[in-house]
Scaffold this motif. Structure first.
Motif, mmCIF file in Angstrom:
data_model
loop_
_atom_site.group_PDB
_atom_site.id
_atom_site.type_symbol
_atom_site.label_atom_id
_atom_site.label_comp_id
_atom_site.label_asym_id
_atom_site.label_seq_id
_atom_site.Cartn_x
_atom_site.Cartn_y
_atom_site.Cartn_z
ATOM 1 N N UNK A 144 -8.784 2.624 8.336
ATOM 2 C CA UNK A 144 -9.557 1.693 7.505
ATOM 3 C C UNK A 144 -8.665 0.976 6.488
ATOM 4 N N UNK A 145 -7.400 1.379 6.405
ATOM 5 C CA UNK A 145 -6.462 0.706 5.499
ATOM 6 C C UNK A 145 -5.516 -0.211 6.279
ATOM 7 N N UNK B 9 -4.642 9.328 3.139
ATOM 8 C CA UNK B 9 -5.653 8.360 2.658
ATOM 9 C C UNK B 9 -5.136 6.922 2.572
ATOM 10 N N UNK B 10 -3.827 6.757 2.571
ATOM 11 C CA UNK B 10 -3.255 5.421 2.406
ATOM 12 C C UNK B 10 -2.769 4.833 3.727
ATOM 13 N N UNK C 71 -0.941 15.476 3.902
ATOM 14 C CA UNK C 71 -2.166 15.225 3.134
ATOM 15 C C UNK C 71 -1.990 14.119 2.112
ATOM 16 N N UNK C 72 -0.785 14.056 1.525
ATOM 17 C CA UNK C 72 -0.587 13.064 0.466
ATOM 18 C C UNK C 72 -0.735 11.652 1.003
ATOM 19 N N UNK C 73 -0.211 11.421 2.173
ATOM 20 C CA UNK C 73 -0.138 10.052 2.691
ATOM 21 C C UNK C 73 -1.393 9.601 3.431
ATOM 22 N N UNK D 78 4.491 5.135 -3.346
ATOM 23 C CA UNK D 78 5.199 6.390 -3.062
ATOM 24 C C UNK D 78 6.602 6.126 -2.524
ATOM 25 N N UNK E 137 0.834 -1.216 0.000
ATOM 26 C CA UNK E 137 0.000 0.000 0.000
ATOM 27 C C UNK E 137 0.868 1.265 0.000
#
Lengths: 190, 229
Positions: free
Chosen positions: B116-117, B111-112, B107-109, B68, B64
């Motif tokens: 929930x991930x 969501x990953x 902010x970039x990271x 990046x 996941x």
């Protein structure tokens, strides 16, 4: 119509009901070997079985909605999901067709490196370098451009929201339309 | 006593996780010197620190992140994504949980790396995997024009915590700096100096507060040339 197709499978004494479903009902759009020819209908051949199982369960339980697929779902029973998934996973995927090599090259960079400025991770990390996927992530290789583009736009608008953790929704939000077209072109050639 | 603390934090976890998702991100002053305790031991951080990390499982979960942070956590020479390979497990756990909770803005990271991930056990697994990855000598280096002064600054102000060779100290949450990309070191040193990186060690903030931009460049350049091993 069902009978001759089922008889074509030599090892089976009696037609297997799940395989018959695939080769009669589903084949109208996905083809018997899962290599759909209509660009709006996804190829299922060689798709990861775990992913197919999840999608079929999501369709049956309403977590993924699509008006084209919906009328046929009543024929799919929950107990058939495993076998249907195994059937398509075992089919040999045919190659996709790249129509615009220059666009595909731009797409390769997104697929492998993502877009640092916008925080797009490279697709290869999850979907694998050759797009074959694995037990956790779907195969993308050789998929029709039109289908890939449609799914990315659906993830972005939230029309498709069955991705765990919203991973694909977040990724598609960070891509421009042009980048989506490019990466779909590259995926078709994998 | 220790077990009781753990139980309490386990019970509090769902509440903390939902606050982290829906609440406004805490402001920089709230961390470090603004009254809040630096590196407070609570919630999922405590849970991840207490879990036995499984490196083989972590290699899988790290998929996941790899889009990046790249293969094996090598990061990028241009500093856009930091190197994570060879970083101490407790440091990784602190930073990931800081980012998840919004104490450190990323902010970039986000969501990953949300709850929930990946869960607390996944964080422990990833940390175990990354800590065991080799630190290779192909990191990005600085321009090389003021290294001597950078070395003097480092010996005077930084080595007490980060160590003579930049290896850090796992037990104290001091990051390894050796092998890190120059442009990332510079960006973080500046963010910590400017008070822009939340939950930064207040003593480190003190140590770097008076640095000019030229000082930051010199010391980061020196650090980027420390032997990576």
């Amino acid at each position: 119509m069902a009978v001759p197709l089922a008889c074509a499978a030599p090892a089976l004494a009696a037609p297997d009901p799940v395989e018959t479903l695939a080769t009669t009902v589903c084949q109208a759009c996905h083809m018997s070997d899962g290599n759909s020819v209509v660009p709006q209908f996804p190829k299922l051949a060689g798709q990861q079985a775990t992913y197919l199982e999840k999608q079929l369960a999501d369709f049956l339980e309403g977590r993924r909605r699509n008006e084209v697929m919906e009328p046929f779902l009543s024929q799919v029973k929950a107990r058939d999901i495993k076998e249907l998934a195994a059937y398509y996973a075992a089919q040999v995927p045919g190659p996709g067709v790249v129509l615009d090599p220059e666009l595909a090259e731009a797409g390769r960079r997104i697929y492998e490196d993502g877009n640092e400025g916008a925080g797009v991770p490279g697709c290869e990390a999850c979907h694998q370098l050759q797009g074959e996927g694995n037990v956790r992530y779907p195969r993308l290789a050789g998929q029709h451009q039109a289908y890939t583009i449609q799914e990315m736009l659906d993830f972005r608008s939230g029309q498709r929201a069955n991705d765990k953790g919203g991973l694909m929704r977040r990724i598609s939000e960070r891509l421009t339309d042009e980048e989506i077209r490019a990466v779909a072109e590259y995926i078709a050639g994998l | 006593m220790k077990t009781r603390l753990l139980v309490v934090s386990l019970l509090a976890l769902p509440v903390l996780a939902s606050c982290a998702e829906s609440g406004p991100p805490p402001r920089a002053e709230e961390s470090g010197h603004g009254g809040q305790v630096w590196n407070e031991m609570e919630g999922e951080k405590l849970q991840a620190l207490g879990a036995a990390g499984d490196a083989a499982r972590g290699a899988i979960t790290f998929e996941v992140c790899e889009g990046c942070h790249r293969n094996g956590g090598a990061g990028r020479v241009n500093g856009s994504y930091p190197r994570l390979a060879g970083q101490h497990a407790p440091v990784l756990i602190k930073q990931i949980t800081d980012i998840r909770a919004g104490r450190r803005t990323n902010h970039k990271m986000v969501p990953f790396s949300g709850a929930d991930v990946i869960g607390a056990q996944d964080i422990a697994d990833i940390a175990a995997y990354l800590a065991a990855q080799p630190v290779t000598p192909d990191n990005g280096r600085g321009p090389g024009d003021d290294i001597e002064r950078g070395g003097q600054l480092y010996a005077r102000d930084c080595a007490t915590c980060h160590g003579e060779f930049g290896k850090g100290a796992a037990a104290r949450f001091y990051p390894r700096l050796s092998g890190q990309h120059y442009l990332y070191l510079l960006r973080e040193a500046r963010a910590i100096r400017n008070g822009e990186r939340g939950n930064s060690n207040p003593e480190m903030v003190q140590a770097i507060k008076a640095y000019s931009d030229a000082d930051l460049e010199a010391v980061s350049d020196f650090v980027s040339r420390l032997p990576p091993g």
